[in-house]
Write a protein that holds these residues in place. Structure first.
Motif, PDB file in Angstrom:
ATOM      1  N   UNK A 301     -10.434  21.034  43.558  1.00  0.00           N
ATOM      2  CA  UNK A 301     -10.520  20.918  42.101  1.00  0.00           C
ATOM      3  C   UNK A 301     -10.439  22.304  41.474  1.00  0.00           C
ATOM      4  N   UNK A 302      -9.364  22.609  40.729  1.00  0.00           N
ATOM      5  CA  UNK A 302      -9.254  23.919  40.080  1.00  0.00           C
ATOM      6  C   UNK A 302     -10.381  24.130  39.070  1.00  0.00           C
ATOM      7  N   UNK A 303     -10.937  25.334  39.053  1.00  0.00           N
ATOM      8  CA  UNK A 303     -12.003  25.690  38.113  1.00  0.00           C
ATOM      9  C   UNK A 303     -11.494  26.663  37.054  1.00  0.00           C
ATOM     10  N   UNK A 304     -10.806  27.705  37.494  1.00  0.00           N
ATOM     11  CA  UNK A 304     -10.291  28.688  36.542  1.00  0.00           C
ATOM     12  C   UNK A 304      -9.093  29.405  37.138  1.00  0.00           C
ATOM     13  N   UNK A 305      -8.270  29.966  36.257  1.00  0.00           N
ATOM     14  CA  UNK A 305      -7.109  30.736  36.691  1.00  0.00           C
ATOM     15  C   UNK A 305      -6.787  31.759  35.611  1.00  0.00           C
ATOM     16  N   UNK A 306      -6.565  32.998  36.025  1.00  0.00           N
ATOM     17  CA  UNK A 306      -6.218  34.050  35.083  1.00  0.00           C
ATOM     18  C   UNK A 306      -5.259  35.027  35.725  1.00  0.00           C
ATOM     19  N   UNK A 307      -4.667  35.879  34.914  1.00  0.00           N
ATOM     20  CA  UNK A 307      -3.685  36.818  35.444  1.00  0.00           C
ATOM     21  C   UNK A 307      -3.725  38.126  34.673  1.00  0.00           C
TER      22      UNK A 307
END
Length: 363
Positions: A301-307
């Motif tokens: 389950x994805x929680x967060x993503x940033x770049x």
């Protein structure tokens, strides 16, 4: 004399009230695209230059000619500086034109070592220059200073060559915590030491379960002394195309699509798990299949993503929650993934993979 003092006090009060009213009114345009007037800019320029010169005057410069120091600095510069300061052969990016004041192109001049060290370590207020000393030691900062002394003499080809040979970013080397154990003697030789160190530091054994191929797949808890992978400075949507590649990579692993995974990995990719970095060939020959088997049997389950874009490279960090069954018991794992991607023509290739997985329930 008394009247003069009273007049002076009244004038000061009027000036203070006027400044306060101006600030409170909000009419001043604080936007970075509304540049200072020439007198104000000249004043701030002089203030910055004099301040740096004053505070850097007592800095003691070490030997900057050490090839290993320069090589390390090349990797640090490529990872942290090119987004603002560019590099030989690097074109303007989307971010730089919006920065004010515009950061200098460091390949076009050779900065004073003392001043360069002080600025890198302490940063500059009200600019885009961060204080890297908050997260990097002096030795690492000096490596960047050493590299900056060589940068103006480099051609684009020489720059790419030295960056390709540079050691991986120290912070990311130290952060890896995702490890596997599959019961074979060769695997124990390669990863046993890292796994045992993790168990000794935490007082916990790893978590193993039967993967689809019948091997025991183990995720050892990260050592308590280990710093977590940091997503500081990363924002959702900052590098959308790189984020899309990261999502494709995760999806390909989950679905067992080896060809899709291989298409995204650069030939010189480094895959770090449990403090051990594998080459592309090593990863493909061993842990790729095991990662696929583990993720196919688990629920992610994805929680967060940033770049964070950095010129021709970008960092993409993500956090997920993994539900799995280990030794017949349900467990929940918190997984962090850090990818470094490099622009390859019109596409992105993954040049570094870092994993860190820690159990949150079911131990």
């Amino acid at each position: 004399m008394k009247r003069l003092i009273i007049t002076f006090v009244i004038l000061c009060a009027v000036v203070i009230a006027g400044v306060g009213a101006f600030v409170w009114s909000g009419v001043y345009d604080i936007g970075a695209d509304a540049h200072h007037t020439k007198p104000v800019y000249a004043l701030m320029q002089a203030l910055r230059e004099r301040s740096i010169d004053h505070h850097a005057k007592d800095v003691v410069v070490p030997n900057l000619g050490d090839p290993q120091l320069i090589l390390k600095g090349a990797g640090q510069y490529a990872a942290m500086c090119t987004g603002c300061h560019l590099a030989p052969g690097m074109a303007e990016n989307e971010m730089r034109p919006g920065l004010y004041p515009l950061p200098p192109e460091l390949a076009k001049f050779r900065p004073d070592p003392r001043e360069a060290f002080w600025v890198i370590k302490h940063g500059v207020k009200m600019s885009a220059m961060p204080a890297w000393g908050a997260s990097h030691d002096d030795a690492t900062i000096w490596s960047m200073v050493a590299f900056l002394q060589k940068l103006p003499d480099m051609t684009p080809a020489q720059y790419k060559d030295i960056v390709a040979k540079a050691p991986q970013d120290h912070d990311m080397d130290e952060a890896g915590g995702h490890s596997h154990s599959h019961g074979g003697a060769a695997d124990e030789d390669a990863h046993g030491a890292a796994a045992m160190e993790g168990m000794a530091a935490t007082g916990q054994a790893g978590h193993s379960h039967d993967a689809a191929d019948g091997d025991a797949h183990e995720h050892s808890a990260a050592p308590a002394v280990e710093a977590p992978l940091s997503m500081e400075g990363m924002k959702p949507g900052a590098a959308p195309t790189a984020e899309a590649v990261a999502r494709t990579f995760q999806t390909a692993l989950q679905h067992g699509d080896r060809e899709a995974v291989l298409a995204l990995l650069a030939p010189d990719v480094g895959v770090s798990e449990g403090g051990h970095t594998q080459t592309r060939d090593e990863y493909v020959a061993g842990h790729l299949g095991e990662d696929i088997a583990f993720l196919k049997a688990a629920k992610l389950t994805p929680v967060s993503l940033g770049s964070m874009p950095m010129g021709d490279t970008a960092m993409v960090g993500s956090e997920s929650e993994i539900g799995a069954t280990m030794k017949g018991k349900p467990v929940t794992l918190r997984s962090r993934e850090m990818l470094k991607l490099r622009k390859d023509g019109d596409s992105w290739k993954i040049v570094s993979v870092q994993w860190q997985t820690t159990p949150t329930t079911g131990e």
